[in-house]
Design an enzyme around this catalytic site. Structure first.
Site, PDB file in Angstrom:
ATOM      1  N   VAL A  36       0.713  -1.114  -0.104  1.00 24.33           N
ATOM      2  CA  VAL A  36       0.051   0.007   0.043  1.00 24.33           C
ATOM      3  C   VAL A  36       0.872   1.156   0.087  1.00 24.33           C
ATOM      4  O   VAL A  36       1.792   1.158   0.799  1.00 24.33           O
ATOM      5  CB  VAL A  36      -0.926   0.069   1.309  1.00 24.33           C
ATOM      6  CG1 VAL A  36      -1.844   1.363   1.259  1.00 24.33           C
ATOM      7  CG2 VAL A  36      -1.859  -1.264   1.245  1.00 24.33           C
ATOM      8  N   GLY A  67       4.227   4.198   3.333  1.00 25.79           N
ATOM      9  CA  GLY A  67       3.724   2.957   2.686  1.00 25.79           C
ATOM     10  C   GLY A  67       3.800   1.633   3.558  1.00 25.79           C
ATOM     11  O   GLY A  67       4.308   2.049   4.659  1.00 25.79           O
ATOM     12  N   LYS A  68       3.343   0.592   3.053  1.00 20.64           N
ATOM     13  CA  LYS A  68       3.468  -0.737   3.907  1.00 20.64           C
ATOM     14  C   LYS A  68       3.567  -1.772   3.053  1.00 20.64           C
ATOM     15  O   LYS A  68       2.575  -1.796   1.931  1.00 20.64           O
ATOM     16  CB  LYS A  68       2.535  -0.681   4.963  1.00 20.64           C
ATOM     17  CG  LYS A  68       2.790  -1.335   6.326  1.00 20.64           C
ATOM     18  CD  LYS A  68       3.749  -0.731   7.318  1.00 20.64           C
ATOM     19  CE  LYS A  68       4.325  -1.532   8.544  1.00 20.64           C
ATOM     20  NZ  LYS A  68       5.056  -0.626   9.446  1.00 20.64           N
ATOM     21  N   SER A  69       3.807  -2.879   3.685  1.00 20.60           N
ATOM     22  CA  SER A  69       3.460  -4.200   2.875  1.00 20.60           C
ATOM     23  C   SER A  69       3.031  -5.290   3.879  1.00 20.60           C
ATOM     24  O   SER A  69       3.356  -5.131   5.258  1.00 20.60           O
ATOM     25  CB  SER A  69       4.772  -4.707   2.148  1.00 20.60           C
ATOM     26  OG  SER A  69       5.297  -4.017   1.107  1.00 20.60           O
ATOM     27  N   ASP A  88       9.362  -5.080   9.662  1.00 20.06           N
ATOM     28  CA  ASP A  88       8.288  -4.761  10.533  1.00 20.06           C
ATOM     29  C   ASP A  88       8.009  -5.888  11.113  1.00 20.06           C
ATOM     30  O   ASP A  88       8.785  -7.104  11.205  1.00 20.06           O
ATOM     31  CB  ASP A  88       6.902  -4.269   9.989  1.00 20.06           C
ATOM     32  CG  ASP A  88       5.940  -4.024  10.821  1.00 20.06           C
ATOM     33  OD1 ASP A  88       6.335  -2.722  11.456  1.00 20.06           O
ATOM     34  OD2 ASP A  88       5.045  -4.390  10.940  1.00 20.06           O
TER      35      ASP A  88
END
Ligand code: NAD
Length: 419
Positions: free
Chosen positions: A61, A106-108, A147
């Site tokens: 995202v 952002g992040k996954s 993360d």
């Protein structure tokens, strides 16, 4: 915790901030920042050591890139959802804007429980994710990092997968942060988030006119952030009386022997079973007597149910989104000093930025430089948030959000209107 509620909480925090900023910015500009730019859902099918191909879901995202390329870690858990990743990407937008690095949020997410994977299968999964997400990973687009459930070694695999696919030894620019130092990572990145948490706790104690030496702390989660935060607090003279991980919690009124605990965790991969400590449930640990509570595990841990019973004077949000908005209001009424996540755990992304610049400029930074810059930036931003909270009569979270959202709004204005 439901993942939807994490997104609901992130949106509620934003909406409240937008109301506080409505005199400064037009409503349509604020609305522009609410929704993510891109939500990408991937299907990946790594072949594991059982000889079978396992079809799994993964997400990337990109929430907002007004300030720069999107930055944010890869969460690997069995329950991660697109909405949870969206909430975390949104938080990254505010965190980067607050701590003053030129990144968007952002992040996954990879839907897999790392505890069920052997090291070979985890490596295969990370390489499969990288191959499938490769067109979204770029120094000018989205730069991942560790993360929950992913670590330094995994970032090494990502760098290798990208360079291997191009037949090159390295990349031009930084595609991933939190890598092993030997592969272009930066000394002190692994410890940065936890050390930053301890720096903000020290600043909060100074603000409150309280002595940190001899204070007691409870840390929920004993992974990268929790274990380093606990060690850094112990170095500052804080007595760690309780810690937990996903398997359970331990407590000792007189303080846990920190080096012995670290050795126990290295050997048994859990804090449970540590000799001489009392066994507690993870839920109970949050409400035991202590001066400092560091939630450093996952979201929505401090809720309406337990907030009235939390005894800590300072809550330092090492995790992302550990406190629900309803719990936040209870803590505020009770006079608990909350260091909000976008400030408290921003040390990681700040040092990721140092890694990014180091790699872009092909320079090298020493650990002493990294630590000095990290401490300076955390203290500076803590002071700014605290001063804003006092002058505008806001909570620390509201003040941090106002400063962060304002920076993104200013960047959007400076870019002008896009068609
Ligand atoms: P990690 O995977 O290294 O560790 C997570 C720890 O939490 C493990 O000890 C696990 O057993 C424990 N845990 C999980 N669920 C739990 C529960 N319900 N109760 C108690 N313990 C539980 O992850 P990490 O990198 O330390 O991240 C922890 C939190 O910090 C996450 O919310 C993450 O988004 C946030 N964060 C991490 C970084 C970073 O640099 N790693 C930066 C900013 C924020």
């Amino acid at each position: 915790m439901t993942a939807t509620s994490m997104l609901d909480n992130a949106l509620a925090n934003f909406d409240q901030t937008a109301r506080l900023l409505k005199k400064e910015f037009p409503a349509d500009l604020l609305t522009k920042m609410r929704d993510p730019k891109e939500r990408i859902e991937l299907r990946i099918s790594p072949e594991f050591s059982d000889g079978k191909s396992h079809t799994l879901r993964a997400f990337v995202v990109n929430h907002n890139r007004a300030l720069g390329p999107c930055k944010g870690g890869i969460r690997m858990t069995g329950s991660v959802t697109l909405d949870e990743v969206t909430a975390l990407a949104m938080e990254m937008t505010w965190k980067c804007a607050l701590i003053g690095v030129p990144f968007g949020g952002g992040k996954s997410g990879i839907v897999a429980d790392p505890a069920t994977l052997n090291p070979h299968d985890k490596e295969t999964l990370i390489r499969s994710f990288t191959r499938n997400a490769q067109r979204h990973i770029h120094p000018l687009v989205y730069i991942p990092a560790p993360d929950m459930g992913t670590n330094e070694q995994d970032m090494g695999y990502i760098k290798d997968a990208i360079t291997y696919s191009r037949g090159q030894a390295t990349t031009q620019g930084c595609y991933v942060t939190g890598k092993p130092v030997i592969l272009g990572g930066i000394p002190g990145r692994r410890e940065a988030t936890g050390r930053g948490v301890a720096t903000t706790v020290a600043a909060a104690f100074q603000t409150l006119g309280r002595q940190l030496q001899g204070a007691t702390a409870v840390v929920q989660g004993f992974g990268n952030v929790g274990s380093v935060a606990a060690a850094a607090l112990a170095e500052l003279g804080v007595k760690i009386v309780g810690v937990s991980d996903v398997h359970g919690a331990i407590y000792s009124k007189t303080g846990l022997d920190f080096p012995a605990l670290a050795a126990h965790v290295r050997q048994h991969r859990t804090v449970t079973g540590f000799p001489g400590a009392t066994k507690l449930t993870g839920t109970k640990l949050l409400t035991v007597p202590c001066d400092i509570l560091v939630p450093a595990a996952t979201g929505n841990q401090i809720t309406e149910q337990n907030a009235p019973r939390i005894q800590a004077r300072v809550v330092a949000e090492g995790a992302n989104g550990p406190t629900t908005p309803a719990a936040d209001r209870i803590l505020e009424k009770r006079g608990v000093f909350v260091i909000p996540d976008i400030l408290c755990n921003a040390g990681g992304v700040f040092v990721s930025y140092l890694e990014y610049t180091q790699e872009t400029q092909q320079e090298q930074m020493t650990e002493t430089e990294v630590r000095t810059r990290l401490t300076g930036r955390m203290q500076e931003k803590f002071a700014l948030v605290h001063q804003t909270a006092r002058s505008r009569r806001l909570s620390m979270r509201e003040a941090a959000m106002v400063l962060a959202v304002r920076n993104v709004a200013l960047a959007l204005q400076a870019r002008g209107s896009l068609p």
